[in-house]
Design an enzyme around this catalytic site. Structure first.
Site, PDB file in Angstrom:
ATOM      1  N   THR A 181       0.848  -1.196   0.000  1.00  0.00           N
ATOM      2  CA  THR A 181       0.000   0.000   0.000  1.00  0.00           C
ATOM      3  C   THR A 181       0.876   1.235   0.000  1.00  0.00           C
ATOM      4  OG1 THR A 181      -1.725   1.237   1.163  1.00  0.00           O
ATOM      5  CG2 THR A 181      -0.217  -0.023   2.543  1.00  0.00           C
TER       6      THR A 181
ATOM      7  N   LYS B  56       0.170   5.455   4.169  1.00  0.00           N
ATOM      8  CA  LYS B  56       0.968   5.116   5.360  1.00  0.00           C
ATOM      9  C   LYS B  56       0.093   4.754   6.573  1.00  0.00           C
ATOM     10  CE  LYS B  56       2.434   9.479   7.614  1.00  0.00           C
ATOM     11  NZ  LYS B  56       1.116   9.933   7.907  1.00  0.00           N
TER      12      LYS B  56
ATOM     13  N   ASP C   2      -8.031  -2.975  -0.582  1.00  0.00           N
ATOM     14  CA  ASP C   2      -8.793  -1.885  -1.180  1.00  0.00           C
ATOM     15  C   ASP C   2      -9.979  -1.648  -0.262  1.00  0.00           C
ATOM     16  OD1 ASP C   2      -8.719  -0.046  -3.503  1.00  0.00           O
ATOM     17  OD2 ASP C   2     -10.808  -0.689  -3.648  1.00  0.00           O
ATOM     18  N   SER C   3     -10.179  -0.399   0.072  1.00  0.00           N
ATOM     19  CA  SER C   3     -11.167  -0.108   1.100  1.00  0.00           C
ATOM     20  C   SER C   3     -11.858   1.210   0.834  1.00  0.00           C
ATOM     21  CB  SER C   3     -10.481  -0.086   2.467  1.00  0.00           C
ATOM     22  OG  SER C   3      -9.299   0.681   2.409  1.00  0.00           O
TER      23      SER C   3
ATOM     24  N   GLY D  97      -8.484   9.291   6.977  1.00  0.00           N
ATOM     25  CA  GLY D  97      -9.628   9.231   6.064  1.00  0.00           C
ATOM     26  C   GLY D  97     -10.913   9.750   6.699  1.00  0.00           C
ATOM     27  N   TYR D  98     -11.960   8.932   6.618  1.00  0.00           N
ATOM     28  CA  TYR D  98     -13.279   9.334   7.109  1.00  0.00           C
ATOM     29  C   TYR D  98     -13.474   9.018   8.592  1.00  0.00           C
ATOM     30  CZ  TYR D  98     -14.129   9.708   2.093  1.00  0.00           C
ATOM     31  OH  TYR D  98     -14.051  10.070   0.765  1.00  0.00           O
TER      32      TYR D  98
ATOM     33  N   LYS E 284      -9.788   0.537  17.504  1.00  0.00           N
ATOM     34  CA  LYS E 284     -10.251   0.479  16.105  1.00  0.00           C
ATOM     35  C   LYS E 284      -9.819  -0.851  15.482  1.00  0.00           C
ATOM     36  CE  LYS E 284      -9.903   2.467  11.515  1.00  0.00           C
ATOM     37  NZ  LYS E 284      -9.184   3.302  10.560  1.00  0.00           N
TER      38      LYS E 284
ATOM     39  N   HIS F 261     -13.476  -2.803   9.879  1.00  0.00           N
ATOM     40  CA  HIS F 261     -13.595  -3.543   8.620  1.00  0.00           C
ATOM     41  C   HIS F 261     -12.262  -4.217   8.269  1.00  0.00           C
ATOM     42  CE1 HIS F 261     -12.346   0.547   8.316  1.00  0.00           C
ATOM     43  NE2 HIS F 261     -12.002   0.477   7.037  1.00  0.00           N
ATOM     44  N   ARG F 262     -11.161  -3.495   8.481  1.00  0.00           N
ATOM     45  CA  ARG F 262      -9.838  -4.032   8.137  1.00  0.00           C
ATOM     46  C   ARG F 262      -9.455  -5.171   9.107  1.00  0.00           C
ATOM     47  NH1 ARG F 262      -7.974   0.514   7.412  1.00  0.00           N
ATOM     48  NH2 ARG F 262      -8.458   0.481   5.198  1.00  0.00           N
TER      49      ARG F 262
HETATM   50  P1  ITT Z   1      -3.368   2.106  -1.726  1.00  0.00           P
HETATM   51  O1  ITT Z   1      -4.299   1.899  -2.893  1.00  0.00           O
HETATM   52  O2  ITT Z   1      -1.955   2.346  -2.128  1.00  0.00           O
HETATM   53  O3  ITT Z   1      -3.497   1.028  -0.694  1.00  0.00           O
HETATM   54  P2  ITT Z   1      -5.198   4.287  -1.116  1.00  0.00           P
HETATM   55  O4  ITT Z   1      -5.250   5.322  -0.034  1.00  0.00           O
HETATM   56  O5  ITT Z   1      -5.373   4.756  -2.536  1.00  0.00           O
HETATM   57  O6  ITT Z   1      -3.819   3.476  -0.964  1.00  0.00           O
HETATM   58  P3  ITT Z   1      -7.709   2.906  -1.341  1.00  0.00           P
HETATM   59  O7  ITT Z   1      -7.758   3.081  -2.815  1.00  0.00           O
HETATM   60  O8  ITT Z   1      -8.090   1.568  -0.777  1.00  0.00           O
HETATM   61  O9  ITT Z   1      -6.253   3.181  -0.770  1.00  0.00           O
HETATM   62  O10 ITT Z   1      -8.617   4.043  -0.703  1.00  0.00           O
HETATM   63  C1  ITT Z   1      -8.945   3.956   0.612  1.00  0.00           C
HETATM   64  C2  ITT Z   1      -9.636   5.246   1.045  1.00  0.00           C
HETATM   65  O11 ITT Z   1     -10.846   4.904   1.740  1.00  0.00           O
HETATM   66  C3  ITT Z   1      -8.773   5.997   2.041  1.00  0.00           C
HETATM   67  O12 ITT Z   1      -7.967   6.952   1.387  1.00  0.00           O
HETATM   68  C4  ITT Z   1      -9.796   6.605   2.966  1.00  0.00           C
HETATM   69  O13 ITT Z   1     -10.284   7.791   2.414  1.00  0.00           O
HETATM   70  C5  ITT Z   1     -10.919   5.573   2.971  1.00  0.00           C
HETATM   71  N1  ITT Z   1     -10.731   4.582   4.053  1.00  0.00           N
HETATM   72  C6  ITT Z   1     -10.414   3.258   3.904  1.00  0.00           C
HETATM   73  N2  ITT Z   1     -10.279   2.669   5.103  1.00  0.00           N
HETATM   74  C7  ITT Z   1     -10.473   3.625   6.021  1.00  0.00           C
HETATM   75  C8  ITT Z   1     -10.430   3.649   7.432  1.00  0.00           C
HETATM   76  O14 ITT Z   1     -10.107   2.575   8.132  1.00  0.00           O
HETATM   77  N3  ITT Z   1     -10.690   4.800   8.034  1.00  0.00           N
HETATM   78  C9  ITT Z   1     -10.996   5.898   7.348  1.00  0.00           C
HETATM   79  N4  ITT Z   1     -11.044   5.988   6.020  1.00  0.00           N
HETATM   80  C10 ITT Z   1     -10.780   4.847   5.343  1.00  0.00           C
END
Ligand code: ITT
Length: 198
Positions: free
Chosen positions: A8, A11, A71-72, A155-156, A177, A182-183
């Protein structure tokens, strides 16, 4: 000892994934530990699963160790599942978390508290030498607040209160957390997949 690479570029995700992998008899590496050329993966899948598989498979063609990708994102009921796979680039490509959160709050300005349900999704994909070993889904249901609360996470997280609690993910310690997220659910299942190949 066998090795696994957390694939990923985020960070915060990397830190969470590293903690969630504890307990496995494996040395955990990150992309920056590898002094090799790695391509940029275009996340053009329609689902989290498609994107997770694409990331894991693409990186695993360049990396000799086992690769774990995630992917999340967040799916908000009142917005028909948005931001979904576009979670990281909801307001624009390269957006800061605050910009995405502001856009989400703006779109939800007229949504009453009872209709602010949302689900965080994480799909983990594990690959080795260009072969997919498996995928694992994790979900966490909750609600979206009226304003950001808390300083932890990413993120959110400042907008998301997991079901059954009255604080956002950003108000909890990361250790908590990492028990209910979810993770955490996705990684619990992914560890079973990884274990088979150690
Ligand atoms: P990689 O693809 O390199 O792993 P990325 O940040 O682009 O990095 P994603 O495409 O999976 O990863 O996007 C994930 C986004 O979803 C992340 O930037 C957050 O905005 C949100 N997200 C995912 N998991 C989260 C969490 O546990 N808490 C808060 N926001 C989350």
């Amino acid at each position: 000892m066998k090795k696994i690479v957390i694939a990923t570029t985020n960070k915060n995700k990397k830190e969470e994934l590293k903690k969630l992998l504890t307990g496995l008899n494996v040395k955990v590496l990150q992309l920056s530990d590898l002094k090799i050329y790695l391509p940029t993966v275009i996340e053009d899948g329609k689902t989290f699963r498609q994107n997770a598989i694409k990331k894991a498979l693409t990186y695993s063609r360049y990396i000799k160790e086992m690769v774990l990708a995630d992917d999340s994102g967040l799916m908000v009921d009142a917005l028909g599942g948005k931001p979904g796979v576009r979670s990281s680039r909801f307001s624009r490509v390269g957006a800061k978390d605050e910009e995405n959160n502001a856009k989400l709050l703006k779109l939800m300005k007229n949504v009453p508290p009872k209709k602010r349900q949302a689900t965080f999704i994480s799909v983990a994909a594990v690959a080795l030498n260009g072969i997919l070993l498996g995928t694992a889904l994790g979900q966490c249901k909750g609600t979206i607040g009226l304003q950001p609360e808390g300083m932890n996470g990413f993120g959110y997280d400042p907008l998301f209160t997991p079901g059954g609690y009255n604080r956002t993910f950003a108000q909890f310690k990361s250790s908590f957390k990492n028990k209910i997220s979810h993770r955490a659910e996705a990684l619990k299942k992914a560890k079973t997949i990884i274990q088979k190949y150690l």
